[in-house]
Design a protein around this motif. Structure first.
Motif, short mmCIF file in Angstrom:
data_model
loop_
_atom_site.label_atom_id
_atom_site.label_comp_id
_atom_site.label_asym_id
_atom_site.label_seq_id
_atom_site.Cartn_x
_atom_site.Cartn_y
_atom_site.Cartn_z
N THR A 511 0.78 -1.11 -0.06
CA THR A 511 0.13 0.13 0.20
C THR A 511 1.03 1.20 0.12
O THR A 511 0.68 2.00 -0.89
CB THR A 511 -0.86 -0.04 1.26
N GLN A 512 1.98 1.25 0.92
CA GLN A 512 2.82 2.37 0.76
C GLN A 512 3.31 2.60 -0.42
O GLN A 512 3.58 3.78 -0.98
CB GLN A 512 4.05 1.89 1.82
N GLY A 513 4.10 1.35 -1.09
CA GLY A 513 4.61 1.54 -2.28
C GLY A 513 3.70 2.29 -3.38
O GLY A 513 4.05 2.81 -4.27
N LEU A 514 2.32 1.74 -3.42
CA LEU A 514 1.30 2.13 -4.40
C LEU A 514 0.96 3.76 -4.20
O LEU A 514 1.11 4.67 -5.29
CB LEU A 514 0.09 1.45 -4.24
N LEU A 515 1.04 4.06 -2.92
CA LEU A 515 0.62 5.59 -2.57
C LEU A 515 1.89 6.31 -2.97
O LEU A 515 1.68 7.39 -3.63
CB LEU A 515 0.34 5.72 -1.25
#
Ligand code: F6P
Length: 522
Positions: A511-515
């Motif tokens: 999720t962090q990477g996508l954000l």
């Protein structure tokens, strides 16, 4: 226990019987020439013939399945629902969408209140408003009559009215109705781009009036109206009057809804206002009447001839014994193109559960995956798998004797496919070339209605509602809550705050990477 609810004698007997029957072919079962008579139900009051003979069942199967339903005390539970008992135990609510279509009862009490009076008052308002809108007496702020209605809502507040609007398009004789559901701005943009604010009325349907998609679309609608005041261009239907007023909707233009009507059962309430505008209040009443006829059938017909109970136990047979995970519905009417989507919410939001009524984790299979598309289009896409794939999919075929649109031989050709496909699926065909061989033994149930009238549509939708309810009872789950939709909503709203503040908190690495990628952070 992967598939069976418990080890009671009824489930054991069915499990044993399954071993006897699982490899028997429908070709052999049809050596009994009376099979159609045994396994079909004609209900003239519903203008419906149900043929379930092309299912992998015998007399014994049906006896055992009915025993199972009796053990679950389905009839007693149906009576509980209709009388207003709080059968939605997790939310401590009655489940009374059936009261919305019951024009002959004068009293049903919920918490000491006669809800029938409330329902009648709300329908009087639907009647009046729909007449005013249809005959041009409702004026927008510039004094012009309404030409377009934009119905804003999502889930049951959208799919219910939308399926009816699409299914009854043939009868349309009022203002155009457009539907906006998605929070993707493209939805409302594409709908309003050809409309004029001065002749547009928004009907906002939201049981809770807290749903993010609906509130965002209302904000956009208000901005699009510009100088045209929402007060003359908006009607809301909700249980949450205060929230609707806070958004600027005129108090006199807020119609009520109640906790005893679940979102996916709300099309029968004032949420059907858009439909009454499009088709006329009398047609809307015909829809309710058809649903009421199905309710009476459900309430008063013995187990063995009770269509929703039969449909439910057939589904249990495939889901919990044959271990089939999906169920498809194929309407042979272009007007019913949205029916599979509507049914997805009705069935999967109701019975997609893995905790029982007592709060225990479930170790057996519950609601199937519902899917489908209209015939004959579907025949040219996924029917290959249905005929020759390794997966067996039980199917419902829905067709009509008389067409609404009679052009040339269209209807006869459509219906020849309707009959031909169930035959091909059940019996298959031999061929020396294995690529061209059809095993058959693929089960289906056929619904043959007289014609796609508002009344028939009402009956069709109500029969499926009741089927889903019966299955929930046998699986011992509460079909009337939907806590499973909450977590995603909550996380989305937290992430929205982070996105607005451009401050990404600690998430899992995905999720962090996508954000980070979304914001181009290094
Ligand atoms: O997605 C969950 C759900 O609560 C549905 O059950 C309901 O039909 C939909 O959202 C819309 O809710 P509301 O009518 O409160 O806006």
């Amino acid at each position: 226990m992967k598939y069976f609810v418990d080890k009671s004698s009824e489930w054991q007997a069915l499990a044993k019987h399954y071993e006897e029957i699982c490899s028997v072919h429908l070709r052999d079962l049809f050596k009994d020439t009376k099979r159609f008579d045994t396994f079909s139900i004609h209900d003239p009051n519903l203008s419906l013939l149900i043929d379930y003979s092309k299912n992998r069942i015998t007399d014994k199967t049906m006896h055992l399945l009915i025993d199972l339903a009796q053990k679950a005390q389905i009839k007693e539970r149906i009576a509980d629902m209709f009388s207003g008992k709080k059968i939605n135990v997790t939310e401590n609510r009655a489940v009374l969408h059936t009261a919305l279509r019951n024009m002959s009862t004068h009293e049903i009490l919920v918490d000491g209140q006669n809800i029938i009076l409330e329902i009648q008052k709300s329908f009087d308002r639907v009647h009046l408003l729909s007449e005013q809108i249809r005959n041009g007496k409702w004026k927008g702020s510039s004094g012009k009559a309404i030409q377009d209605i934009v119905h804003i809502g999502i889930g049951g507040s959208d799919l219910g009215p939308r399926i009816v609007y699409e299914a009854l398009r043939f009868y349309h004789n009022g203002p155009r109705v457009h539907f906006v559901a998605n929070i993707d701005g493209a939805d409302i943009h594409e709908v309003v781009k050809s409309l004029k604010p001065e002749t547009t009325l928004f009907i906002v349907a939201s049981k809770s009036f807290t749903t993010a998609e609906t509130l965002q679309n209302l904000i956009t609608a208000r901005a699009w109206l510009g100088k045209h005041d929402l007060k003359n261009h908006c009607i809301a239907i909700t249980t949450n009057k205060a929230a609707a007023q806070k958004e600027g909707i005129n108090e006199a233009h807020i119609l009520p809804l109640w906790d005893f009507v679940g979102g996916r059962y709300s099309l029968w309430s004032a949420i059907g206002l858009s439909l009454a505008c499009a088709f006329g209040f009398d047609r809307f009443c015909e829809l309710l009447d058809g649903a009421h006829a199905a309710d009476q059938h459900f309430l008063n017909t013995p187990y063995e001839k009770n269509i929703p109970i039969i449909l439910a136990v057939l589904g249990i047979w495939y889901n919990n014994f044959f271990a089939l995970e999906t169920h498809a519905v194929i309407p042979y009417s272009n007007y019913l193109w949205l029916f599979p989507s509507y049914l997805q919410q009705l069935d999967m939001e109701s019975n997609g559960k893995s905790v029982d009524m007592e709060g225990n984790s479930i170790q057996y299979q519950t609601g199937p995956i519902i899917w489908g598309a209209i015939g004959t289009n579907a025949q040219h896409s996924f029917f290959q798998l249905l005929h020759q794939g390794t997966k067996i999919v039980p199917l419902d075929f829905i067709g009509f004797k008389k067409p609404l649109v009679q052009i040339g031989e269209h209807h006869e050709k459509l219906m020849s496919n309707f009959f031909g496909q169930t035959k091909a699926l059940a019996f298959g065909s031999e061929h020396e070339n294995s690529y061209k061989r059809f095993e058959g033994n693929r089960p289906s149930t056929t619904f043959l209605f007289e014609q796609l009238t508002p009344r028939a549509l009402g009956s069709l939708l109500a029969l499926y509602e009741h089927k889903v309810f019966v299955q929930g009872l046998i699986w011992r789950i509460n079909s009337f809550d939907q806590f499973g939709v909450e977590l995603g909503k909550k996380i989305a709203s937290d992430i929205f705050v982070e996105m607005s503040e451009k401050k990404i908190k600690n998430h899992d690495s995905s999720t962090q990477g996508l954000l980070k990628a979304y914001f181009n952070f290094s």
